[in-house]
Scaffold this motif. Sequence first.
Motif, mmCIF file in Angstrom:
data_model
loop_
_atom_site.group_PDB
_atom_site.id
_atom_site.type_symbol
_atom_site.label_atom_id
_atom_site.label_comp_id
_atom_site.label_asym_id
_atom_site.label_seq_id
_atom_site.Cartn_x
_atom_site.Cartn_y
_atom_site.Cartn_z
ATOM 1 N N MET A 1 0.847 -1.173 0.000
ATOM 2 C CA MET A 1 0.000 0.000 0.000
ATOM 3 C C MET A 1 0.895 1.238 0.000
ATOM 4 N N ASP A 2 0.585 2.186 -0.851
ATOM 5 C CA ASP A 2 1.345 3.436 -0.947
ATOM 6 C C ASP A 2 0.933 4.406 0.159
ATOM 7 N N GLU A 3 1.835 5.303 0.496
ATOM 8 C CA GLU A 3 1.558 6.316 1.506
ATOM 9 C C GLU A 3 0.738 7.446 0.898
ATOM 10 N N ARG A 4 -0.314 7.851 1.621
ATOM 11 C CA ARG A 4 -1.171 8.942 1.158
ATOM 12 C C ARG A 4 -0.462 10.274 1.311
ATOM 13 N N ALA A 5 -0.744 11.182 0.404
ATOM 14 C CA ALA A 5 -0.196 12.539 0.439
ATOM 15 C C ALA A 5 -0.829 13.322 1.595
ATOM 16 N N PRO A 6 -0.116 14.299 2.138
ATOM 17 C CA PRO A 6 -0.647 15.098 3.252
ATOM 18 C C PRO A 6 -1.571 16.216 2.770
ATOM 19 N N ARG A 7 -2.619 15.859 2.023
ATOM 20 C CA ARG A 7 -3.613 16.845 1.590
ATOM 21 C C ARG A 7 -4.977 16.157 1.577
ATOM 22 N N GLU A 8 -6.011 16.952 1.620
ATOM 23 C CA GLU A 8 -7.375 16.421 1.603
ATOM 24 C C GLU A 8 -7.657 15.724 0.269
ATOM 25 N N LEU A 9 -8.524 14.737 0.291
ATOM 26 C CA LEU A 9 -8.895 14.048 -0.955
ATOM 27 C C LEU A 9 -9.611 14.971 -1.926
ATOM 28 N N THR A 10 -10.163 16.049 -1.440
ATOM 29 C CA THR A 10 -10.851 16.990 -2.321
ATOM 30 C C THR A 10 -9.888 17.953 -3.002
ATOM 31 N N GLU A 11 -8.614 17.926 -2.617
ATOM 32 C CA GLU A 11 -7.612 18.806 -3.223
ATOM 33 C C GLU A 11 -6.807 18.011 -4.252
ATOM 34 N N PRO A 12 -6.837 18.419 -5.525
ATOM 35 C CA PRO A 12 -6.127 17.663 -6.558
ATOM 36 C C PRO A 12 -4.610 17.748 -6.418
ATOM 37 N N HIS A 13 -3.939 16.862 -7.103
ATOM 38 C CA HIS A 13 -2.478 16.883 -7.120
ATOM 39 C C HIS A 13 -2.053 18.271 -7.601
ATOM 40 N N PRO A 14 -1.181 18.966 -6.864
ATOM 41 C CA PRO A 14 -0.868 20.365 -7.172
ATOM 42 C C PRO A 14 -0.290 20.623 -8.563
ATOM 43 N N SER A 15 0.405 19.670 -9.122
ATOM 44 C CA SER A 15 0.982 19.906 -10.451
ATOM 45 C C SER A 15 0.016 19.568 -11.583
ATOM 46 N N ARG A 16 -1.164 19.048 -11.250
ATOM 47 C CA ARG A 16 -2.080 18.590 -12.301
ATOM 48 C C ARG A 16 -3.340 19.420 -12.453
ATOM 49 N N LEU A 17 -3.544 20.346 -11.536
ATOM 50 C CA LEU A 17 -4.641 21.310 -11.667
ATOM 51 C C LEU A 17 -4.202 22.594 -10.974
ATOM 52 N N PRO A 18 -3.515 23.450 -11.723
ATOM 53 C CA PRO A 18 -2.977 24.679 -11.138
ATOM 54 C C PRO A 18 -4.072 25.575 -10.552
ATOM 55 N N LEU A 19 -3.687 26.344 -9.561
ATOM 56 C CA LEU A 19 -4.630 27.268 -8.932
ATOM 57 C C LEU A 19 -5.204 28.276 -9.912
ATOM 58 N N ASP A 20 -4.452 28.594 -10.967
ATOM 59 C CA ASP A 20 -4.921 29.591 -11.934
ATOM 60 C C ASP A 20 -5.583 28.982 -13.176
ATOM 61 N N HIS A 21 -5.900 27.686 -13.131
ATOM 62 C CA HIS A 21 -6.586 27.053 -14.270
ATOM 63 C C HIS A 21 -7.939 27.738 -14.460
ATOM 64 N N PRO A 22 -8.280 28.151 -15.680
ATOM 65 C CA PRO A 22 -9.513 28.922 -15.902
ATOM 66 C C PRO A 22 -10.804 28.176 -15.554
ATOM 67 N N ARG A 23 -10.781 26.859 -15.533
ATOM 68 C CA ARG A 23 -12.000 26.110 -15.207
ATOM 69 C C ARG A 23 -11.852 25.312 -13.917
ATOM 70 N N ARG A 24 -10.918 25.724 -13.083
ATOM 71 C CA ARG A 24 -10.647 24.998 -11.842
ATOM 72 C C ARG A 24 -11.906 24.822 -10.990
ATOM 73 N N ALA A 25 -12.672 25.875 -10.808
ATOM 74 C CA ALA A 25 -13.874 25.793 -9.965
ATOM 75 C C ALA A 25 -14.862 24.777 -10.522
ATOM 76 N N GLN A 26 -15.065 24.760 -11.833
ATOM 77 C CA GLN A 26 -15.983 23.800 -12.453
ATOM 78 C C GLN A 26 -15.457 22.375 -12.312
ATOM 79 N N ILE A 27 -14.161 22.208 -12.502
ATOM 80 C CA ILE A 27 -13.552 20.880 -12.388
ATOM 81 C C ILE A 27 -13.678 20.359 -10.961
ATOM 82 N N LEU A 28 -13.372 21.213 -9.987
ATOM 83 C CA LEU A 28 -13.476 20.783 -8.591
ATOM 84 C C LEU A 28 -14.921 20.490 -8.202
ATOM 85 N N ALA A 29 -15.864 21.258 -8.727
ATOM 86 C CA ALA A 29 -17.277 20.991 -8.445
ATOM 87 C C ALA A 29 -17.695 19.634 -9.010
ATOM 88 N N ALA A 30 -17.237 19.314 -10.209
ATOM 89 C CA ALA A 30 -17.552 18.014 -10.814
ATOM 90 C C ALA A 30 -16.920 16.887 -10.006
#
Length: 77
Positions: A1-30
Amino acid sequence: MDERAPRELTEPHPSRLPLDHPRRAQILAAHDAAFEAGEAGYLDPDTGLFVLTAGFLARRGTCCGRGCRHCPYTNGA
């Protein structure tokens, strides 16, 4: 079993959905809607591709190494 990252499951991998992505809010809502419903994934509002939720990926127990947006593991580089 791999070790879980120290972030909430609702927070995407930081390098795969940047904070400034234009559709970030829609993606996170989905993601959040699918996550809360216990679904395996959602259709990305940006690309139309099926994206696995962090919940589904966490239940697998290991990182597949494919660069999933919502990878919950520390080695999911």
